[in-house]
Design a protein around this motif. Structure first.
Motif, PDB file in Angstrom:
ATOM      1  N   ARG A 207       1.890  -4.607 -13.464  1.00  0.00           N
ATOM      2  CA  ARG A 207       1.720  -3.824 -12.937  1.00  0.00           C
ATOM      3  C   ARG A 207       2.809  -3.463 -12.570  1.00  0.00           C
ATOM      4  O   ARG A 207       2.410  -4.188 -11.211  1.00  0.00           O
ATOM      5  CB  ARG A 207       0.931  -2.211 -13.594  1.00  0.00           C
ATOM      6  CG  ARG A 207      -0.050  -1.947 -14.007  1.00  0.00           C
ATOM      7  CD  ARG A 207      -0.429  -0.924 -14.411  1.00  0.00           C
ATOM      8  NE  ARG A 207      -0.361   0.238 -13.809  1.00  0.00           N
ATOM      9  CZ  ARG A 207      -0.666   1.234 -14.091  1.00  0.00           C
ATOM     10  NH1 ARG A 207      -1.983   1.974 -14.173  1.00  0.00           N
ATOM     11  NH2 ARG A 207       0.021   2.189 -13.351  1.00  0.00           N
ATOM     12  N   SER A 208       4.386  -2.817 -12.621  1.00  0.00           N
ATOM     13  CA  SER A 208       5.069  -2.969 -10.851  1.00  0.00           C
ATOM     14  C   SER A 208       4.672  -2.255 -10.426  1.00  0.00           C
ATOM     15  O   SER A 208       4.136  -0.553  -9.680  1.00  0.00           O
ATOM     16  CB  SER A 208       6.010  -2.515 -11.309  1.00  0.00           C
ATOM     17  OG  SER A 208       6.631  -2.369 -11.598  1.00  0.00           O
ATOM     18  N   GLY A 209       5.024  -2.041  -8.766  1.00  0.00           N
ATOM     19  CA  GLY A 209       5.637  -1.422  -7.873  1.00  0.00           C
ATOM     20  C   GLY A 209       4.247  -0.888  -6.966  1.00  0.00           C
ATOM     21  O   GLY A 209       3.568  -2.055  -7.793  1.00  0.00           O
ATOM     22  N   TRP A 210       3.206  -0.237  -5.925  1.00  0.00           N
ATOM     23  CA  TRP A 210       2.675   0.401  -5.398  1.00  0.00           C
ATOM     24  C   TRP A 210       1.512   0.830  -5.674  1.00  0.00           C
ATOM     25  O   TRP A 210       0.299   1.358  -5.168  1.00  0.00           O
ATOM     26  CB  TRP A 210       3.137   0.933  -3.903  1.00  0.00           C
ATOM     27  CG  TRP A 210       3.487  -0.293  -2.877  1.00  0.00           C
ATOM     28  CD1 TRP A 210       4.587  -0.868  -3.404  1.00  0.00           C
ATOM     29  CD2 TRP A 210       2.724  -0.586  -2.109  1.00  0.00           C
ATOM     30  NE1 TRP A 210       4.864  -2.401  -2.625  1.00  0.00           N
ATOM     31  CE2 TRP A 210       3.770  -1.794  -0.944  1.00  0.00           C
ATOM     32  CE3 TRP A 210       2.217  -0.148  -0.891  1.00  0.00           C
ATOM     33  CZ2 TRP A 210       4.190  -2.388  -0.054  1.00  0.00           C
ATOM     34  CZ3 TRP A 210       1.884  -0.450  -0.301  1.00  0.00           C
ATOM     35  CH2 TRP A 210       2.876  -1.248   0.583  1.00  0.00           C
TER      36      TRP A 210
ATOM     37  N   SER B  38       9.797   7.768  -2.948  1.00  0.00           N
ATOM     38  CA  SER B  38       8.626   5.976  -3.686  1.00  0.00           C
ATOM     39  C   SER B  38       8.565   5.100  -2.774  1.00  0.00           C
ATOM     40  O   SER B  38       9.439   4.007  -2.631  1.00  0.00           O
ATOM     41  CB  SER B  38       9.135   6.196  -5.214  1.00  0.00           C
ATOM     42  OG  SER B  38      10.437   5.515  -5.753  1.00  0.00           O
ATOM     43  N   TRP B  39       6.990   5.000  -2.432  1.00  0.00           N
ATOM     44  CA  TRP B  39       6.884   3.499  -2.875  1.00  0.00           C
ATOM     45  C   TRP B  39       6.845   2.149  -3.683  1.00  0.00           C
ATOM     46  O   TRP B  39       7.336   2.451  -4.519  1.00  0.00           O
ATOM     47  CB  TRP B  39       5.585   3.242  -2.488  1.00  0.00           C
ATOM     48  CG  TRP B  39       4.532   4.295  -1.107  1.00  0.00           C
ATOM     49  CD1 TRP B  39       3.897   5.725  -1.238  1.00  0.00           C
ATOM     50  CD2 TRP B  39       4.646   3.783   0.211  1.00  0.00           C
ATOM     51  NE1 TRP B  39       3.739   5.656  -0.365  1.00  0.00           N
ATOM     52  CE2 TRP B  39       3.667   4.787   0.662  1.00  0.00           C
ATOM     53  CE3 TRP B  39       5.295   3.002   1.183  1.00  0.00           C
ATOM     54  CZ2 TRP B  39       4.536   4.725   2.266  1.00  0.00           C
ATOM     55  CZ3 TRP B  39       4.953   2.875   2.521  1.00  0.00           C
ATOM     56  CH2 TRP B  39       5.008   3.911   2.850  1.00  0.00           C
TER      57      TRP B  39
ATOM     58  N   VAL C  78      -3.266 -11.905  -0.693  1.00  0.00           N
ATOM     59  CA  VAL C  78      -2.164 -11.330  -0.628  1.00  0.00           C
ATOM     60  C   VAL C  78      -1.164 -10.405   0.332  1.00  0.00           C
ATOM     61  O   VAL C  78      -2.091  -9.759   1.224  1.00  0.00           O
ATOM     62  CB  VAL C  78      -2.067  -9.699  -1.901  1.00  0.00           C
ATOM     63  CG1 VAL C  78      -3.335  -8.500  -1.333  1.00  0.00           C
ATOM     64  CG2 VAL C  78      -0.927  -9.123  -2.584  1.00  0.00           C
ATOM     65  N   ILE C  79       0.037  -9.673   0.548  1.00  0.00           N
ATOM     66  CA  ILE C  79       0.682  -9.359   1.248  1.00  0.00           C
ATOM     67  C   ILE C  79       2.314  -8.869   0.996  1.00  0.00           C
ATOM     68  O   ILE C  79       2.716  -9.637  -0.141  1.00  0.00           O
ATOM     69  CB  ILE C  79       1.030  -9.796   2.385  1.00  0.00           C
ATOM     70  CG1 ILE C  79       1.565  -9.869   3.432  1.00  0.00           C
ATOM     71  CG2 ILE C  79       1.836 -11.929   2.301  1.00  0.00           C
ATOM     72  CD1 ILE C  79       0.496  -8.794   4.415  1.00  0.00           C
ATOM     73  N   ASP C  80       2.536  -7.656   0.669  1.00  0.00           N
ATOM     74  CA  ASP C  80       3.712  -7.042   0.552  1.00  0.00           C
ATOM     75  C   ASP C  80       3.504  -5.810   1.213  1.00  0.00           C
ATOM     76  O   ASP C  80       2.874  -4.374   2.319  1.00  0.00           O
ATOM     77  CB  ASP C  80       2.977  -6.090  -0.541  1.00  0.00           C
ATOM     78  CG  ASP C  80       4.331  -6.235  -0.972  1.00  0.00           C
ATOM     79  OD1 ASP C  80       5.413  -6.047  -0.980  1.00  0.00           O
ATOM     80  OD2 ASP C  80       4.148  -6.248  -2.821  1.00  0.00           O
ATOM     81  N   LEU C  81       5.222  -6.600   2.077  1.00  0.00           N
ATOM     82  CA  LEU C  81       5.635  -5.161   2.762  1.00  0.00           C
ATOM     83  C   LEU C  81       6.725  -4.177   2.188  1.00  0.00           C
ATOM     84  O   LEU C  81       7.305  -4.450   1.509  1.00  0.00           O
ATOM     85  CB  LEU C  81       6.327  -6.086   3.675  1.00  0.00           C
ATOM     86  CG  LEU C  81       7.632  -5.060   4.956  1.00  0.00           C
ATOM     87  CD1 LEU C  81       6.351  -4.400   5.673  1.00  0.00           C
ATOM     88  CD2 LEU C  81       7.785  -5.892   5.678  1.00  0.00           C
ATOM     89  N   GLY C  82       6.431  -2.733   2.492  1.00  0.00           N
ATOM     90  CA  GLY C  82       6.892  -1.638   1.440  1.00  0.00           C
ATOM     91  C   GLY C  82       7.463  -0.391   2.487  1.00  0.00           C
ATOM     92  O   GLY C  82       7.375  -0.854   3.567  1.00  0.00           O
ATOM     93  N   TRP C  83       7.715   0.390   1.563  1.00  0.00           N
ATOM     94  CA  TRP C  83       8.252   1.391   2.426  1.00  0.00           C
ATOM     95  C   TRP C  83       9.044   2.708   1.909  1.00  0.00           C
ATOM     96  O   TRP C  83       8.953   2.581   0.258  1.00  0.00           O
ATOM     97  CB  TRP C  83       9.690   1.270   3.309  1.00  0.00           C
ATOM     98  CG  TRP C  83      10.855   0.462   2.471  1.00  0.00           C
ATOM     99  CD1 TRP C  83      11.631   0.726   0.855  1.00  0.00           C
ATOM    100  CD2 TRP C  83      12.229   1.255   3.126  1.00  0.00           C
ATOM    101  NE1 TRP C  83      12.590  -0.117   0.944  1.00  0.00           N
ATOM    102  CE2 TRP C  83      13.440   0.296   1.932  1.00  0.00           C
ATOM    103  CE3 TRP C  83      12.804   0.864   4.557  1.00  0.00           C
ATOM    104  CZ2 TRP C  83      14.834   0.082   2.206  1.00  0.00           C
ATOM    105  CZ3 TRP C  83      13.867   0.783   4.730  1.00  0.00           C
ATOM    106  CH2 TRP C  83      15.370  -0.265   4.322  1.00  0.00           C
TER     107      TRP C  83
ATOM    108  N   SER D 166       0.227   9.469  -1.007  1.00  0.00           N
ATOM    109  CA  SER D 166      -0.106   8.542   0.463  1.00  0.00           C
ATOM    110  C   SER D 166      -0.648   7.204   0.306  1.00  0.00           C
ATOM    111  O   SER D 166      -1.504   6.867  -0.278  1.00  0.00           O
ATOM    112  CB  SER D 166      -1.149   9.357   0.486  1.00  0.00           C
ATOM    113  OG  SER D 166      -2.483   9.702   0.009  1.00  0.00           O
ATOM    114  N   LEU D 167      -0.926   6.013   1.920  1.00  0.00           N
ATOM    115  CA  LEU D 167      -1.262   5.566   1.527  1.00  0.00           C
ATOM    116  C   LEU D 167      -2.733   5.278   2.698  1.00  0.00           C
ATOM    117  O   LEU D 167      -2.405   5.272   3.771  1.00  0.00           O
ATOM    118  CB  LEU D 167      -0.808   3.919   2.211  1.00  0.00           C
ATOM    119  CG  LEU D 167      -0.208   3.303   1.187  1.00  0.00           C
ATOM    120  CD1 LEU D 167       1.605   2.914   1.726  1.00  0.00           C
ATOM    121  CD2 LEU D 167       0.500   3.634  -0.088  1.00  0.00           C
ATOM    122  N   LEU D 168      -4.439   4.907   2.342  1.00  0.00           N
ATOM    123  CA  LEU D 168      -5.503   5.171   2.413  1.00  0.00           C
ATOM    124  C   LEU D 168      -6.154   4.127   3.214  1.00  0.00           C
ATOM    125  O   LEU D 168      -6.130   3.399   2.847  1.00  0.00           O
ATOM    126  CB  LEU D 168      -6.368   5.935   1.927  1.00  0.00           C
ATOM    127  CG  LEU D 168      -5.425   7.467   1.447  1.00  0.00           C
ATOM    128  CD1 LEU D 168      -6.533   8.030   0.496  1.00  0.00           C
ATOM    129  CD2 LEU D 168      -5.011   8.266   2.880  1.00  0.00           C
TER     130      LEU D 168
END
Length: 308
Positions: free
Chosen positions: A130-133, A261-262, A250-255, A12-14
């Protein structure tokens, strides 16, 4: 701006509550139909090249922010009227530089790619590799700033790293029907919209970082109060405006979808406007209206849930 540690619970993203902006053309619904359905013809390729990005760098000493602020002695005025009120303070400030010539604008450039950028200060301080979200990590240098070593040790030294903005537009392609969520990881402010058929849209944003959270990640489902977001195959409009004022940016658009997985939305799933078959005239008009909204305050703001 000064940053805070990102809190996470599982996937989850808070996001923080202060300064959050919500808007929607219709009541948020669990299913959003695409602007262009199915596997529309893409010429010789069905692999995207990314979103269009237009970047703007402004004078660090310029006073231009119209965001209204009340200071410690209860003086209320646009931030530009305060001596310390230089640079970007609100997503509404971006429109001044996208609408035409401006004396405070000192550089512009463009990009076509995934949305995953940072300045050197961010990469120096938080680029752990580290990679990913899951955690902070180094990202591609924002094309509007210079690669400047040592800025993190003296953030006040400018280093051509601050007071810049970007507007990203285009389409995201959903290959399989299912439950999805979209996320924005940002420092400082942003305005994001996902556009569907019939003028529908889901939106979220951090209008201003004044008295708000630092570096944070935001979930479209969480911020719009959806328990589930189901998307059919096809192309959905994307509009994302972003700015960084001082220090790390920083700006990152994810899904998240399948796999669950994010992750940053890959370039191949993102398409600039000229790479997608033309949608209906109504959809084009709706996309233009969303772009207009994204660089201004929302007029149809939905009340944010109370912070706990």
């Amino acid at each position: 701006m000064r940053t805070q540690k990102l809190n996470k619970v599982g996937h989850s993203l808070l996001g923080g509550c202060a300064g959050l902006l919500f808007a929607a053309a219709v009541q948020a619904a669990p299913t959003l139909a695409p602007l262009i359905s199915g596997n529309a013809a893409l010429g010789n390729s069905q692999v995207g090249t990314g979103l269009n990005g237009n970047w703007y760098k402004v004078d660090d000493q310029a006073h231009f922010s119209n965001h209204v602020y009340t200071d410690s002695v209860n003086v209320t005025a646009p931030i530009k009227n305060f001596g310390w009120g230089t640079g970007f303070w609100s997503t509404g400030d971006i429109a001044q530089f996208t609408s035409g010539p401006n004396a405070n604008l000192i550089a512009t450039t463009t990009s076509v790619s995934a949305v995953s950028f940072a300045n050197s200060i961010y990469n120096d301080l938080y680029g752990t590799g580290r990679s990913g979200w899951d955690q902070d990590h180094a990202r591609t240098l924002a094309p509007i700033v210079a690669a400047s070593a040592g800025c993190s040790s003296d953030p006040a030294a400018d280093c051509a790293q601050t007071n810049y903005a970007a507007v990203f537009t285009g389409y995201v392609y959903v290959a399989e029907a299912g439950a999805y969520d979209f996320g924005v990881f940002s420092d400082d402010g942003f305005a994001f919209s996902l556009l569907g058929a019939g003028g529908t849209r889901l939106s979220m944003g951090l209008e201003t970082h004044a008295d708000g959270p630092g570096r944070e990640a935001y979930s479209l489902k969480t911020e719009t109060g959806l328990s589930e977001l189901v998307l059919d195959p096809g192309y959905y409009g994307i509009n994302l405006s972003y700015y960084n004022r001082l220090e790390a940016g920083v700006i990152d658009l994810g899904w998240t979808g399948a796999p669950d997985s994010w992750r940053t939305i890959e370039t191949g799933s993102l398409f600039p406007g000229n790479q997608v078959p033309e949608p209906t005239s109504w959809s084009l008009m709706a996309l233009a209206l969303v772009g207009f909204w994204a660089t201004r305050k929302g007029r149809s703001a939905r009340v944010a849930p109370a912070c706990t």
